[in-house]
Design an enzyme around this catalytic site. Structure first.
Site, short mmCIF file in Angstrom:
data_model
loop_
_atom_site.label_atom_id
_atom_site.label_comp_id
_atom_site.label_asym_id
_atom_site.label_seq_id
_atom_site.Cartn_x
_atom_site.Cartn_y
_atom_site.Cartn_z
N THR B 73 0.84 -1.28 0.10
CA THR B 73 0.12 0.09 0.01
C THR B 73 0.98 1.37 0.11
OG1 THR B 73 -1.87 -1.06 1.10
CG2 THR B 73 -1.66 1.22 1.23
N CYS B 325 -20.60 -9.41 3.15
CA CYS B 325 -20.67 -9.81 4.49
C CYS B 325 -19.24 -9.93 5.17
CB CYS B 325 -21.68 -10.85 5.08
SG CYS B 325 -23.27 -10.19 4.88
#
Lengths: 319, 402
Positions: B73, B325
């Site tokens: 990242t 979910c």
């Protein structure tokens, strides 16, 4: 992985009442395919007594959606439909010993399926007033649509105001940037510029409409207040005043699936117990502050309200 | 019976040889690699050696093109923000709809700061249309950032070709190669790729170490300014132990890549065939012809991914799902959405990502475990009726909230 309670796991791994009920006379289909959960609740209701004789579910969804569906069917079997309708999504979550905040929508789906099924049984058409969007505040499960609509309807212009109106952002504060973005977009749309506060104030925002000048307190009310503060109340009278004030606050707390109970009064110290959603709520401090203010107004004296458990109370006052 | 780990695109086990290589750098070799004394020198040499090995793994021309960072990242953010700062007149970025959130969330944030981001669409197999890409290459574009291989489906993008196309228009090209490094042969020296991100923990090195490759001559603005580490391009004391670990992992990847890929791809195909054969209404997502050797993303229609994972976990099997979910969002995987996978399948995807540590016996156990798990959940599903899906499922049961 989610921190599911043993009860959630039990209802997921071994669901109760799975499948459609034979000879069902009520069906409630709810859910959202985009959200990945959909529930069909079928009921067999005795038309003479309105008692739910059997309930079954079919769920396309995650572990907590299946567990919530299973729990719901267990909760409503044997109930009169009117009593079943009183079951809130919080009741479903409580039955499962709680759900992670991000999963509360599964319990909401259960409650809405029940409403839909009862409406079907009664031949009433329910309006689809459900809105949904990306979850903004995970602590209180508030979605973008709700934040946006509230900002728009109330001309809100700060994160604090959004928190006051919706609770979003009142927990861990990780969603403050998302709320600021929504504010920025909505304010731009109404021709204003969003100016973020450098530091979040601890003060509660009180909005006063420009056209409404603060009205002088009615003479009678002020005199009554004076009388209360002037007269010396007995212990029993004080407790009655406190109970009455708490009764006035109670409906507001119950709307958020919480409640309050008076545990003891020890001079200026008033000990209460927060119940349901109020217990452990991240806005509990604000709730207690509101209760304290209300009690001070009712008694006309300074009091300190402290939330405690029964065990803590024993230590504090030796009760 | 041991648990089975098939979630290597999320993270990998640190190779025991990597751990062994790292251990002295927590004890006797604790010096600061920037220090002039012998304590520092020893560590400095080890860092240099690791840099050389990573250079070789990436086929880079110079070891100075390797900048150690904390993770993929950080490398991604450094690449994109550097390109924007170095070329303030260029306000556009090209990327794809299926990038990792490390890129997408950054781009979304940059949009609020006045940048225009072009998100390339993908087809049903997750492939990019190069003609559409060509049309976006203008002098307004500061950087193109396209992943080498998709983390969910394993689909490989033609980044070398895309980099050449960008270079012809004088545009910087970055690739998030976090899933590709160690699994695919890479030769940056002969490519037009200006920047590349990699992450150690995806190739059996520890978490907390990444690399930004920066081709010599590329204009650069550091993300972290401070000390002179990494030639002033990434300030902060080097995570020496992790760098040494990454060096060892890079060496192991080079030595074993060809054999491992044959072995791992063999296991993956066996797993995929076994599952598809025994589970009706299941299919592979992504591009089966052009995919990472270790990845199989399988959609199980009419059931939801998190529920599948929970039951798999009970059987001691670990994998991932692109279902809404599992992430806490309410949307299904953006990759599945971009490919146009219907909601009734997009929510039921399970990503199996294997490594050299998986065995045939494990694969066979998974093949045996999956059908009853799927059958159990389908029995609960309103879209499934006994032996098959209900007729026209989305029409038959398209619920709305009450």
């Amino acid at each position: 992985m989610w921190d599911y309670s043993e009860k959630v796991k039990e209802h997921f791994f071994d669901p109760k009442n799975a499948g459609a009920v034979a000879e069902a006379n009520a069906t409630g289909d709810v859910g959202s395919l985009s959200c990945g959960d959909a529930l069909r609740l079928t009921l067999k209701v005795d038309p003479d007594t309105d008692i739910i004789q059997d309930a079954g579910f079919q769920t396309f969804g995650c572990g907590s959606a299946i567990a919530s569906s299973s729990a719901l069917t267990e909760m409503i079997k044997g109930l009169h439909v009117d009593d079943a309708l009183k079951i809130s999504n919080q009741d479903i979550a409580d039955y499962l010993d709680g759900l992670p905040p991000e999963k509360m929508h599964c319990s909401v789906m259960g409650r809405e399926a029940l409403q839909a099924a009862v409406a079907d049984y009664r031949g009433i058409e329910l309006e689809d007033d459900h809105e949904e969007g990306a979850l903004v505040c995970k602590c209180f499960a508030i979605d973008e649509v709700m934040v946006r609509d509230t900002v728009r309807a109330n001309n809100l212009s700060s994160v604090e105001e959004v928190t006051n109106y919706t609770k979003a952002g009142g927990g861990c504060s990780s969603c403050h940037e998302a709320i600021e973005n929504i504010l920025s977009e909505e304010m731009t749309a109404r021709g204003e510029t969003f100016v973020p506060a450098p530091v979040v104030s601890k003060k509660k925002i009180v909005k006063i409409k420009k056209e409404e000048e603060p009205k002088p307190e009615p003479v009678v009310a002020a005199e009554e207040k004076k009388a209360v503060s002037a007269r010396k109340l007995t212990s029993v009278q004080r407790i009655k005043v406190i109970e009455k004030a708490l009764d006035e606050i109670r409906p507001t707390l119950q709307r958020d699936h919480g409640d309050v109970e008076l545990l003891d009064v020890d001079g200026k110290n008033i000990y209460i117990k927060l119940i349901g959603a109020c217990s452990g709520c991240q806005l509990a401090t604000a709730t207690v502050g509101g209760i304290q203010q209300k009690l001070m107004e009712a008694l006309g004296e300074f009091v300190k309200v402290t939330p405690v458990t029964e065990e803590q109370l024993t230590t504090l006052v030796g009760a | 019976m041991n648990d089975i780990y098939m979630d290597n695109n999320a993270t990998t086990m640190v190779d025991p040889a990597v751990v062994e290589e790292m251990l002295p750098f927590f004890t006797e070799q604790f010096g600061n690699p920037s220090s002039l004394h012998s304590f520092g020198n020893k560590v400095g040499f080890a860092v240099k050696k690791a840099r050389k090995t990573v250079q070789t793994l990436l086929g880079a021309e110079h070891d100075s093109e390797i900048i150690f960072t904390s993770c993929g990242t950080e490398s991604d953010s450094t690449a994109i923000l550097s390109a924007l700062r170095a070329q303030p007149d260029r306000k556009e970025i090209i990327t794809t709809e299926v990038e990792h959130p490390a890129i997408l969330n950054l781009c979304e944030n940059l949009e609020t700061q006045g940048y225009t981001v072009h998100y390339l669409k993908v087809d049903g197999k997750g492939r990019i249309d190069l003609n559409a890409y060509q049309k976006l290459l203008t002098e307004n574009v500061a950087i193109v950032s396209v992943m080498w291989a998709n983390n969910e489906t394993g689909t490989i993008f033609p980044v070398e070709k895309m980099a050449e196309m960008a270079q012809e228009e004088g545009i910087m090209f970055h690739t998030d190669a976090v899933q590709a490094v160690g699994k695919l042969p890479i030769n940056l020296k002969d490519s037009a790729i200006h920047m590349l991100s990699l992450s150690g923990h995806k190739l059996h090195a520890p978490k907390g170490i990444g690399v930004l490759y920066l081709k010599r001559g590329t204009r650069f603005r550091p993300l972290l300014r401070g000390g002179h580490q990494e030639r002033g391009r990434r300030a902060g004391t080097e995570n020496a132990a992790a760098i040494v670990g990454l060096g060892k992992a890079a060496q192991l990847a080079m030595e074993n890549m060809a054999n491992e890929n044959t072995y791992v791809a063999g296991l993956r195909d066996r797993l995929q065939e076994g599952i598809l054969k025994s589970v009706p209404n299941s299919f592979v997502t992504g591009d089966p012809e052009n995919r990472l050797p270790n990845t199989a993303n399988i959609a199980f229609e009419y059931i939801e991914g998190e529920a599948i994972l929970l039951l798999m976990n009970k059987h001691g099997i670990a994998a991932s799902s692109g279902s809404a979910c599992t992430s806490g969002s309410l949307e299904p995987s953006h990759v599945m959405k971009a490919m146009g996978i219907p909601y009734t399948a997009a929510h039921g995807t399970v990503r199996f990502s294997l490594s050299r540590y998986n065995t045939e016996a494990e694969v066979d156990r998974v093949i045996e475990a999956i059908p009853p798990i799927v059958a159990k959940l389908r029995k609960l599903s309103p879209y499934w009726d006994g032996e098959g899906p209900v007729a026209e499922p989305e029409q038959a049961f398209a619920p709305v909230y009450a």
